[in-house]
Scaffold this motif. Structure first.
Motif, short mmCIF file in Angstrom:
data_model
loop_
_atom_site.label_atom_id
_atom_site.label_comp_id
_atom_site.label_asym_id
_atom_site.label_seq_id
_atom_site.Cartn_x
_atom_site.Cartn_y
_atom_site.Cartn_z
N LEU A 72 3.48 -8.64 115.96
CA LEU A 72 4.55 -8.56 117.41
C LEU A 72 5.95 -8.09 116.82
CD1 LEU A 72 5.53 -12.25 118.40
CD2 LEU A 72 5.00 -10.94 119.19
N GLY A 73 6.52 -7.66 115.46
CA GLY A 73 7.23 -6.16 115.15
C GLY A 73 6.46 -5.25 115.28
N SER A 74 5.20 -4.90 115.10
CA SER A 74 4.87 -3.34 114.87
C SER A 74 4.60 -3.19 116.73
CB SER A 74 3.04 -3.57 114.76
OG SER A 74 3.02 -4.02 113.18
N LEU A 75 4.49 -4.01 116.95
CA LEU A 75 4.47 -4.09 118.70
C LEU A 75 5.80 -3.60 119.52
CD1 LEU A 75 2.38 -4.05 120.92
CD2 LEU A 75 3.68 -6.44 121.91
N ALA A 76 7.13 -4.38 118.61
CA ALA A 76 8.45 -3.98 119.17
C ALA A 76 8.93 -2.46 118.89
CB ALA A 76 9.18 -5.19 118.83
N GLU A 77 8.24 -2.37 117.41
CA GLU A 77 8.08 -1.25 117.41
C GLU A 77 7.40 -0.25 117.67
OE1 GLU A 77 7.05 1.34 112.39
OE2 GLU A 77 6.66 -0.24 112.50
N LEU A 78 5.97 -0.50 118.37
CA LEU A 78 5.17 0.86 119.44
C LEU A 78 6.29 1.09 120.40
CD1 LEU A 78 3.07 2.01 120.37
CD2 LEU A 78 1.96 -0.09 120.85
N GLU A 79 7.13 -0.58 120.70
CA GLU A 79 7.68 0.13 122.58
C GLU A 79 8.60 0.75 121.94
OE1 GLU A 79 8.74 -4.10 122.85
OE2 GLU A 79 6.59 -4.42 124.47
N THR A 80 9.46 1.39 120.58
CA THR A 80 10.43 1.65 120.46
C THR A 80 10.41 3.16 120.54
OG1 THR A 80 11.90 -0.08 120.05
CG2 THR A 80 12.97 1.62 119.04
N GLN A 81 9.25 3.24 119.74
CA GLN A 81 8.63 4.22 119.61
C GLN A 81 7.94 5.54 121.32
OE1 GLN A 81 6.03 3.36 116.80
NE2 GLN A 81 7.62 3.81 115.02
N CYS A 103 2.20 -3.69 126.93
CA CYS A 103 2.48 -4.16 125.62
C CYS A 103 3.15 -5.61 125.79
CB CYS A 103 3.43 -3.55 125.14
SG CYS A 103 3.29 -2.04 124.38
N ASP A 104 4.25 -5.80 126.79
CA ASP A 104 4.31 -7.01 127.51
C ASP A 104 2.92 -8.13 127.53
OD1 ASP A 104 6.76 -5.84 127.84
OD2 ASP A 104 6.63 -5.88 129.88
#
Length: 121
Positions: A72-81, A103-104
């Motif tokens: 989940l943290g990596s997914l949030a990082e991906l969305e941000t990037q 992603c959602d």
């Protein structure tokens, strides 16, 4: 369905599909970004299904939950990037919206799996 391997998990399968989408998107980025944002985005995307696989392979519910949290943290990082890629003009809004919807969906699946595993603790 009997889950014998992480490869049987729908959440892992969706994560791998997302990686393919992300790699296709980052091919549109400038070549000068290959070692910058492109690499960061690709690593974050790959981290999502990789941590699902590793957590499942550990064989303990507690460790699996831990690795789902990392996913989940990596997914949030991906969305941000990806949003940064849009902000600086590397990714148009339509492509961004499509991948953010994926992603959602994946985030909902990860949180649902977490809740399911937590209820069995």
């Amino acid at each position: 369905m009997d889950v014998r391997s992480y490869r049987d998990l729908k959440v892992w399968q969706v994560g791998v599909e997302l990686v393919g989408q992300v790699y296709a998107l980052t091919r549109l980025f400038p070549k000068a970004e290959v070692f910058g944002l492109t690499s960061q985005i690709q690593r974050a995307a790959v981290s999502v299904p990789s941590n699902i696989a590793e957590g499942h392979a550990r064989g303990s519910r507690k460790e699996f939950l831990h690795f789902l949290t990392i996913s989940l943290g990596s997914l949030a990082e991906l969305e941000t990037q990806l949003m940064i890629g849009n902000k600086i003009g590397y990714l148009d809004a339509v492509l961004l919206d499509n991948v953010l919807r994926q992603c959602d969906e994946l985030g909902r699946m990860l949180r649902s799996l977490q809740r399911s595993l937590e209820s069995k603790v």
